[in-house]
Structures are given as C-alpha cells and as structure tokens.
Design a protein around this motif. Structure first.
Motif, short mmCIF file in Angstrom:
data_model
loop_
_atom_site.label_atom_id
_atom_site.label_comp_id
_atom_site.label_asym_id
_atom_site.label_seq_id
_atom_site.Cartn_x
_atom_site.Cartn_y
_atom_site.Cartn_z
N LEU A 383 65.23 4.23 59.36
CA LEU A 383 63.87 3.78 59.63
C LEU A 383 62.94 4.93 59.98
N SER A 384 63.48 6.18 59.96
CA SER A 384 62.69 7.38 60.30
C SER A 384 62.07 7.26 61.69
N LEU A 385 62.88 6.86 62.66
CA LEU A 385 62.40 6.73 64.03
C LEU A 385 62.45 8.08 64.73
N SER A 386 61.54 8.28 65.66
CA SER A 386 61.50 9.55 66.39
C SER A 386 62.59 9.62 67.45
N VAL A 502 58.79 -1.69 57.96
CA VAL A 502 58.75 -0.76 59.10
C VAL A 502 57.31 -0.30 59.32
N GLY A 503 56.89 -0.29 60.61
CA GLY A 503 55.58 0.25 60.98
C GLY A 503 54.43 -0.65 60.58
N PHE A 504 53.22 -0.14 60.83
CA PHE A 504 52.01 -0.85 60.40
C PHE A 504 50.92 0.17 60.08
N PRO A 505 50.34 0.13 58.85
CA PRO A 505 50.65 -0.79 57.76
C PRO A 505 52.14 -0.72 57.38
N PRO A 506 52.72 -1.87 57.07
CA PRO A 506 54.16 -1.92 56.86
C PRO A 506 54.61 -1.22 55.59
N LYS A 507 55.75 -0.57 55.67
CA LYS A 507 56.39 0.07 54.53
C LYS A 507 57.77 -0.54 54.37
#
Length: 609
Positions: A383-386, A502-507
């Motif tokens: 998810l490419s989370l930090s 994932v995220g917003f705008p969503p990917k």
C-alpha cells in the motif's frame, strides 16, 4: 569546514564527477553533476537533508573533482570510479548471484550450453534467465528439435582426419548428427545453428513454418514416422511459445524497466523485461542498496548501465515508471499512460514487487519474525505506507430503513483483534437511512475524542463502504487536521470484496484474492460487519422488549431498564422466578409482572387448544 567552503567557491559550473574523501583520504562517495558547483553546494547549504545524508556530510574532509565534456561522460566516469573504489555511501548492486545464460559456442560445429560466466570469446549469449530450470528446459527443446552435438570434443581438421572419435549413443538414438565422424558437413550443420539463433531470439513463427514444410514433405513421401516426429516437435515448440508470449503486438520490441522501493529499508529494486516481437524473452530484477537517499531517477540510471553492461539491452526504446536523471545517447526513455505498453510496465512493476515480497519473507525467516510482523511489512509495501500499520481501525454502519441506526469500530493491533478497544456508536444526529452522514458523525466522534484524550491514533483506517465512505472519512480527517492513511474495500454485486482502494483521491491497488493481505482485509471486514450487526440486533431487541414491558400497567421506565440490563430478552424474564424479579424491582412490581406473564401464557394455551 572553512577549507571545504574554499573548495566550493572555486568549483566550475560545468559537467563533471566529484569525490568526497574522509579523514583517512578514503573515497566515501562519488557523484556526477551537470553543474559541479550547483550540485556539490547543495550538500552544504540545504537544511532539510535526510539523516543519512547528514552523516555523509559530517565525514567529508576533502573534495576532489574532474571536469568532463558532457553529462553522459560524467555518468560513465562516475560508474567506473564507483566500481574501482566501491565507496561506502554509493548505490551498490547487492545481488550476489549470477543468472544463467544459454550460449551458442564459437567453434567448429557449435554447441548449445548453459553458463553463468559471460566472456568475450566470440560466442553468442542469450538470456539471462531467471532460473536454471527454465534455461535447461529450453536447451532440452533445442536438442529435441535439432541433432547438434553435446560433446566437448576438439573437432579440429587434424582430429577429424585421424578419425579419433567413435559414434556415440546419442547418434544411435537420433539426437546427434555425428559431426565428429564426418556424417554431416559444416553447411548443413550451420543451418541448425541458424535456426537455433532464431529460436533463442524469439522468432518462433519462422521455425514452426520451416518444420511444417518439412512435415508436409515427409508425409507426401510416405515417411509417416518422420512426419510424426516433426509434428511432436512443432507441438513442443508451440507449447513453449505459448508460455513465452506477452499480450503485445508482434512488432513490439522494447525494454521495460520499473523501479520500486522496499519501505523501511535502504533497498531499491529494478526489474527489466526484454520484449522482442511481442514476446517476453527475459525478466531480471536487481537489488540495489542506497546508503544515502539517492532518488529513484539516479538508481534507474545506474541500473540501466548495469543492464547494458550485462548485454541485456537490445532495443533503443525504453519504457520506465521513473525517468533517469541523465540522458543516454541513442536511447529514448518515456513513461506510457495507456495501452499495451502501460500493461507491460505494470507487469514489470509486479515483478519488482514480487522480488521485494520474497526479500521480506526471507528476512522474516532469517530474523525469526512472527507471521503477523511479516504480514504487516507486506501490507506497508503493497500500500506504499510510510509506517508499518500496527494499529488498524475499521468502521461499519447498520440500520433497517433508517431505524435503530448504529455503527461500530473494530481495532486490530499487530494484526490481531484488540477487542477491548472495540467501540459501539448510537447514531445521534442523523435522521433516516443516510450511511455517509452516519459515517461522518461516528468518525468525527471517534477521533476528536482520541485527540482530546491524547490517545494514540491508528496507522491505517479501513472503510468497509468503498469510495463514498473513503471520501467522508477523508473530509473528517481534514477537519480535524490529522493525517492517517486510508483504505477502502469495494464489494461487487454479490457482496464480495473485489477491489482495494488506497488514499484519497483513491488509487486502486491490485491484490489477488489468493494473497494473504486480501484474506487479512476480508477478516477485518467480516469482523466489523459482525460487530455492527450484533449491536444493531441488540438495540432492536431492547427496543422491542422495552415496548412490551413498559406497556404493563405498574411497570415504569426505570424498572424496565433494570430488567433489560439483567435479562436482555422477554423470554429470559418469562423464565425468571417471582423471587428473582422481586430482588430486582421489589415485591409489588414483581407480583404484577409475574401475574401478567402467567396470564399471557394461559391465554396462549387456550388459543392453541
């Protein structure tokens, strides 16, 4: 530092290579620059350097530089100096293994062999291949199709003239044409080698067409056994071709490179696909280590140079997901936005991710990490989370046409449910069946309270309702001025999760239903749904019970609440003794309730009779 600033003042504004030396005059970093003065000065003037880069700068005691004619020259010189000095803080290729190649040897009556050592001896190399099993399979096909020799005899004119060699078993079983005994001339043998070159270059159609012509010829001359053997070879070749073809135009010949970072480490991976005539002929992934924060653009430049040196780059058209930081003469780099080239780039990224997952799993085994720790690392990467999502929260609503509206929040810590942290919410501000408004209220209440109590916020929030709920939660986080990564689970028309946003705008992130990550998200989704439904049923049951008990003359709201809290359902109250009821609400009210229940039971019996 005063000495270093005196060097910075005299640096030329030209392309070149710079070297940083430590107190022992050891080269610790080599870099290239379009403009030496501008690039080197950045290390000493920026306040926002990463911690790793600050460590590098603290160790610099001297700066040396070389001016060159062009940016390309600077890159080549940098590459040579890195290989010569192996500086501690440079991007370094970390792969310890070498990949197998298929070699058509340069000798009289060439052989086809497998090697891991590529040398400039005039032989023709094909590959490299990601596994020796694949390479051996291809060589087996070649020996099945073409009767070439596999022995290592020295077939010199003198040895052939003296007839030093005898016919071997492979000749008798028709797997070798016996050039060692002069049973085939060099011209006829070279035709086999030409076909093998075509096969290894991915030109299947030419070989298949040639074999079909031979099969037809043998069949016309009633040599059915030979024709059958050729037919088997065609089927073998077509089977291998089907495994090698990529969904791309037959005329498409490109290189595809994708760079992906392993989160939480200094590792970065670059996958390279070689596509020729629409066929995937090789896929290699290299791991690089970045002791300081070099950009993906710098890494892909180094990786491209590595692939060129290994002889893997055949096309001048290079598809990438990150443009290199310099221009390479005669090569065109670009990032596709649609079509089959974008699909090829996604395939390359998938291969790079696969290498990262393998590395995470291998490290977890080596370090004896738990299954949960490995899973969380994979989620962070995917998810490419930090940060590693050790604290996850998920929300869901439940109501019937707007009646008895409730919501729930389940909490997973270290990939396990933390039931003491679960929370139930009665919807207070929303009238009617409005899921989005209900979600806004609940999420705002949840995190405004956590902020007020200085309690830890989650690393990841999962919305069970897809893009619409993602938008609502994103709005709440903006209002509260907090930053938490979002994931939305989208269901299909059969109420099964089939997409992950994932995220917003969503990917959208591609996660196979067979992956452990998908199963984990589904588990969280099922748990929040179960918890919400249970709370909704409990509230509905209490409402119905409250209505039934409060209609009994002499039983007020206070007594009703005491009974509800103790017995939960009307059936449980009906089973209670008069003394049990008396202990809770007193003798008088207990007698009224007990008599009411018994009269209702008698009426029911009369009706049934």
């Amino acid at each position: 530092m005063k000495y270093l600033h005196s060097i910075l003042a005299t640096l030329p504004e030209q392309p070149g290579v710079y070297r940083y030396l430590d107190m022992n005059d050891t080269i610790i970093y080599v870099g290239k620059a379009k403009n030496l003065k501008k690039r080197v000065s950045q290390y000493f003037s920026k306040d926002n350097l990463t911690p790793k880069t600050r460590v590098l700068v603290s160790k610099i005691t001297d700066i040396k530089f070389i001016v060159v004619q062009s940016e390309q020259d600077a890159f080549l010189l940098e590459n040579n100096l890195i290989k010569l000095h192996q500086p501690r803080y440079n991007i370094l290729l970390k792969d310890g293994k070498t990949y197998p190649w298929i070699v058509v040897t340069k000798e009289r009556f060439p052989r086809v062999i497998i090697t891991r050592n590529k040398t400039n001896n005039g032989s023709k190399y094909f590959g490299p291949y990601t596994s020796s099993k694949q390479a051996h399979y291809i060589v087996e096909i070649i020996h099945s199709l073409f009767p070439i020799r596999s022995c290592s005899h020295n077939l010199s004119d003198e040895n052939m003239r003296k007839r030093k060699f005898d016919l071997c078993l492979k000749y008798h079983i028709k797997l070798c044409s016996a050039p060692c005994c002069n049973l085939i001339d060099e011209d006829a043998y070279s035709e086999y080698i030409t076909s093998i070159h075509a096969l290894l270059s991915g030109k299947f159609s030419e070989i298949i067409s040639m074999l079909k012509s031979k099969m037809a010829y043998e069949a016309e001359n009633l040599n059915f056994e030979k024709a059958s053997k050729i037919k088997s070879n065609i089927e073998l070749l077509e089977n291998y071709q089907s495994r090698s073809v990529v969904s791309a135009s037959k005329s498409l010949s490109v290189e595809v490179m994708a760079v992906e970072e392993e989160k939480g480490t200094s590792n970065i991976y670059v996958n390279h696909l070689h596509i020729e005539d629409g066929k995937l002929l090789s896929s290699i992934t290299h791991k690089f280590s970045r002791p300081i924060e070099q950009s993906p653009s710098e890494v892909i430049s180094s990786a491209f140079n590595t692939f060129c040196e290994e002889g893997n780059v055949k096309s001048h058209e290079i598809i990438v997901n990150v443009l290199p930081d310099i221009s390479f003469i005669n090569y065109h780099f670009y990032i596709p936005v649609s079509g089959e080239k974008l699909r090829l780039l996604e395939l390359s990224k998938k291969n790079a991710f696969s290498a990262i997952y393998d590395n995470i799993k291998q490290n977890s085994i080596k370090n004896k990490d738990s299954r949960e720790e490995t899973l969380l690392s994979l989620i962070q990467q995917k998810l490419s989370l930090s940060v590693v999502p050790r604290h996850i929260e998920c929300f869901d609503n439940s109501n019937i046409q707007g009646h008895f509206p409730v919501a729930s929040c389940v909490v997973f810590k270290n990939a396990k449910p933390s039931k003491s942290d679960y929370r139930k919410f009665n919807i207070k501000s929303v009238v009617g069946p409005d899921d989005y408004a209900s979600m806004y209220e609940v999420v705002h209440r949840r995190y405004s309270r956590l902020i007020e109590e200085s309690a830890p916020l989650p690393d990841l929030i999962i919305a069970d309702g897809g893009e619409g709920q993602l938008k609502v939660i994103h709005q709440v986080l903006q209002v509260l001025n907090i930053d938490i990564q979002l994931v939305g689970l989208v269901k299909n028309n059969r109420h099964k999760t089939h997409r992950v946003l994932v995220g917003f705008p969503p990917k959208e992130v591609e996660i196979s239903p067979r992956e452990e990550i998908f199963a984990f998200f589904t588990r969280i989704q099922d748990e929040v749904h179960r918890f919400a439904i249970s709370f909704h049923r409990e509230k509905r049951s209490k409402a119905m019970l409250s209505s039934e008990v409060s209609n009994i003359p002499g039983i007020g709201p206070k007594s009703t609440k005491i009974l509800l809290d103790e017995f939960k359902s009307f059936d449980n109250i009906a089973k209670a003794s008069e003394q049990q009821l008396s202990n809770l609400i007193g003798d008088k009210k207990a007698s009224i309730l007990y008599n009411y229940i018994n009269s209702q039971t008698k009426d029911s019996l009369k009706l049934s009779i």
